[in-house]
Design an enzyme around this catalytic site. Structure first.
Site, mmCIF file in Angstrom:
data_model
loop_
_atom_site.group_PDB
_atom_site.id
_atom_site.type_symbol
_atom_site.label_atom_id
_atom_site.label_comp_id
_atom_site.label_asym_id
_atom_site.label_seq_id
_atom_site.Cartn_x
_atom_site.Cartn_y
_atom_site.Cartn_z
ATOM 1 C CE LYS A 256 -2.910 2.661 2.991
ATOM 2 N NZ LYS A 256 -3.988 2.507 4.028
ATOM 3 C CG ASP A 261 -5.690 7.712 4.786
ATOM 4 O OD1 ASP A 261 -6.454 8.718 4.135
ATOM 5 O OD2 ASP A 261 -5.699 6.816 5.529
ATOM 6 C CE LYS A 268 -6.615 8.476 8.061
ATOM 7 N NZ LYS A 268 -7.154 7.272 9.065
ATOM 8 C CG ASP A 279 -2.108 5.017 4.910
ATOM 9 O OD1 ASP A 279 -1.734 4.146 5.504
ATOM 10 O OD2 ASP A 279 -2.963 5.600 4.526
ATOM 11 C CG ASP A 338 -10.045 7.440 6.842
ATOM 12 O OD1 ASP A 338 -8.971 7.319 6.076
ATOM 13 O OD2 ASP A 338 -10.019 7.509 8.006
ATOM 14 C CD GLU A 340 -6.533 5.348 2.419
ATOM 15 O OE1 GLU A 340 -7.594 5.388 3.191
ATOM 16 O OE2 GLU A 340 -5.555 4.932 2.766
ATOM 17 N NE ARG A 342 -10.606 -1.139 3.632
ATOM 18 C CZ ARG A 342 -11.350 -1.519 4.924
ATOM 19 N NH1 ARG A 342 -12.176 -2.087 4.529
ATOM 20 N NH2 ARG A 342 -10.669 -1.283 5.873
HETATM 21 N N1 BES Z 1 -4.368 4.423 6.917
HETATM 22 C C1 BES Z 1 -5.339 4.232 7.705
HETATM 23 C C2 BES Z 1 -4.941 3.216 8.739
HETATM 24 C C3 BES Z 1 -4.092 3.526 9.688
HETATM 25 C C4 BES Z 1 -4.477 3.789 10.938
HETATM 26 C C5 BES Z 1 -2.803 3.164 9.673
HETATM 27 C C6 BES Z 1 -3.867 4.061 12.012
HETATM 28 C C7 BES Z 1 -1.994 3.668 10.462
HETATM 29 C C8 BES Z 1 -2.460 3.867 11.910
HETATM 30 C C9 BES Z 1 -6.484 3.496 6.710
HETATM 31 O O1 BES Z 1 -6.406 4.033 5.450
HETATM 32 C C10 BES Z 1 -7.787 3.933 7.540
HETATM 33 O O2 BES Z 1 -8.138 4.985 7.673
HETATM 34 N N2 BES Z 1 -8.447 2.737 7.926
HETATM 35 C C11 BES Z 1 -9.864 3.006 8.476
HETATM 36 C C12 BES Z 1 -10.662 1.832 7.976
HETATM 37 C C13 BES Z 1 -12.104 2.110 8.304
HETATM 38 C C14 BES Z 1 -12.765 3.555 7.501
HETATM 39 C C15 BES Z 1 -12.956 1.068 7.648
HETATM 40 C C16 BES Z 1 -9.617 2.763 9.898
HETATM 41 O O3 BES Z 1 -8.954 2.053 10.538
HETATM 42 O O4 BES Z 1 -10.210 3.465 10.844
HETATM 43 ZN ZN ZN Z 2 -4.788 4.651 4.513
HETATM 44 MN MN MN Z 3 -7.702 5.888 5.322
#
Ligand code: BES
Ligand code: ZN
Ligand code: MN
Length: 490
Positions: A256, A261, A268, A279, A338, A340, A342
């Protein structure tokens, strides 16, 4: 990077390091540690002096224990007693890391290694020294730092390959850390691709292709285009191919590569966005491991895909509820912008399955905050339907000194992926966020479903402070593990 070389005769002696190990307590005695007999006799009176110091300093010999004796006016001017624990690779890695931190004000040190020292010990020590002495710098002005380590051994030639392997592993881990630590004002998708091109310049056999928005549109990479659509710096898909003539197995690595992000329209909050320059740590890890595989000329074909995009908020950003069409035709309803990572991984995985048809498919991603909720800050979540593959990768991770825990791909939760207007919901709102993200990715693995492995490494991609061989900031998680695993695949 710090120069480390095996040597039979000390050429200079500023600082001498002698290994100390735990000792069997003699009946009634209080001796708990002893000097480890060294391969090369330590110069002058140092061994005698050290033998007195070990009990006087009440050393235990545990890995990473340090005791320093200053000897003004004499050679060496500083004697360091270093605990090496059980003398195994992991203990030596810890010892090397502690040593690098304790002599950070010196420029040159000499370590007298134990008689009969193993390759594993030399590898652990070398990696520990090189990883713990890492500091991220935006400018080129190098501060005064440790720049030479001599390893005293009887047969230097016998250790040269081991040191070289450890050096490449550490150099690639440091590269992944540099890429991940770099601010996102600098690292847009094209910058990342340029860095990889520069790093592969002296590896002519490593093929590199970069697709931009035009190619991505022509070939139907709808996930990468949607996520990258809100940014002034367009998305890229990086493809690397290390294909040696003697390769028997073909592995595809996917990482990824979100260079920042924001969460997109589903933006966020401030604390969650603060570190989102990291990220792209999955992309950094797979790219660095591939450069390492090529540098070591590992006899395995490795094709590596890094979908690179910046997830921004703008008039051209994709919306929650949009339906996007991935490479190969599967559609996703983007319930939350968010989620993104996947979306870009889905394109890359579908492309690998349809076009590259590898034997094994492994992806690394800072995919969910839920990784840290389930497993804490130092452990990745590992998913696979293939027990052998899972065991091999877990073994490599453990040997490399990293950590992961195998998690379940619960069939029960698949129903959460159901959308009324598309094939899949990208972000189910029910719990088990790391599990449902893995289940979503699995939908794109096609024929490779049982030869696929996913690592959610959001948590261990970053260290909040210095810890053993990790320096505060990006950890380069996965590079060491992948290189171990790639070297062992047959
Ligand atoms: N990049 C984030 C995940 C992340 C969070 C990485 C904290 C490192 C530290 C990812 O893109 C994300 O925002 N995931 C969301 C998914 C949700 C919207 C289903 C999450 O984990 O809250
Ligand atoms: Zn992310
Ligand atoms: Mn995200």
């Amino acid at each position: 990077m710090l120069a480390i070389r095996p040597l039979a005769e000390p050429e200079r002696l500023d600082v001498l390091v002698l290994p100390v190990r735990p000792a069997e307590a003699a009946a009634g005695g209080d001796v708990s540690a002893e000097l480890t007999p060294t391969a090369v006799t330590p110069p002058g009176d140092t061994a005698d002096e050290a033998a007195v110091l070990v009990p006087a300093a009440r050393l235990s010999g545990r890995a990473g224990e340090i005791s320093t004796q200053l000897r003004p006016g004499r050679d060496p001017g500083r004697l360091v007693l270093l605990g090496i624990g059980d003398g195994g690779e992991s203990s030596w890695r810890t010892a090397g890391a502690a040593l690098a931190r304790s002599v950070s004000d010196e420029t040159h040190i000499t370590i007298a290694l134990p008689a009969g020292v193993t390759a594993a010990a030399v590898r652990g020590l070398t990696e520990g020294l090189l990883l713990a002495s890492y500091r991220f710098r935006l400018t080129d002005d190098e501060p005064r730092t440790l720049d030479g380590v001599d390893l005293l051994v009887t047969d230097p030639a016998a250790h040269e390959d081991t040191v070289a392997t450890a050096r490449t592993t550490a150099a690639m881990t440091r590269l992944a850390r540099d890429l991940t630590n770099t601010p996102s004002s600098v690292k847009n998708p094209q910058w990342f691709a340029d860095q990889v091109a520069a790093a592969s310049a002296d590896l002519p056999d490593l093929r590199l292709t970069v697709r931009g928005p035009a190619e991505l549109t022509a070939e139907g990479f709808g996930g990468i285009l949607a996520v990258g659509g809100g940014s002034a710096s367009g998305p890229r898909l990086l493809e690397m191919d290390w294909h040696p003539a003697n390769a028997r197995t073909h592995v595809v690595l996917v990482g990824k590569g979100i260079t920042f992000d924001t969460g997109g329209i589903s933006i966020k909050p401030v604390p969650a966005m603060k570190l989102m320059r990291k990220d792209m740590a999955g992309a950094a890890a797979v790219v660095a491991a591939t450069l390492g595989a090529a540098a070591m000329r590992l006899p395995i074909r490795v094709t590596t895909l890094a979908p690179l995009a910046e997830n921004m908020v703008s008039g051209s950003a994709f919306r929650p509820g949009d339906v996007i069409r991935h490479y190969g035709g599967t559609t996703s309803e983007t319930t939350n912008s968010d989620a993104e990572g996947r979306l870009v991984l889905a394109d890359a995985i579908a492309y690998a399955v349809r076009q590259l048809k590898p034997d094994l498919l492994v992806d690394l991603a800072t995919l969910t905050g839920a990784n840290a909720v389930a497993l804490g800050k130092r452990t990745a979540a590992l998913y696979s339907e293939n027990d052998d593959l899972a065991a091999d990768v877990l073994n490599a991770i453990e040997a490399a000194g990293e950590a992961a825990w195998r998690m379940p791909l619960h069939g029960d939760y698949v129903e959460y992926l159901g959308s009324e207007i598309a094939d899949l919901y990208s972000a189910p709102t029910q719990g088990a966020g790391s599990v449902t993200a893995a289940l979503y990715l699995r939908e794109f693995t096609g024929d490779l479903r049982d030869r696929w492995l996913h690592l959610d490494m959001s948590a261990p991609s970053w260290a909040d402070g210095d810890h053993a061989e990790l320096s505060r900031g990006a950890t380069g998680w996965g590079v060491r593990s992948l290189l171990r695993w790639l070297a062992a695949v047959d």
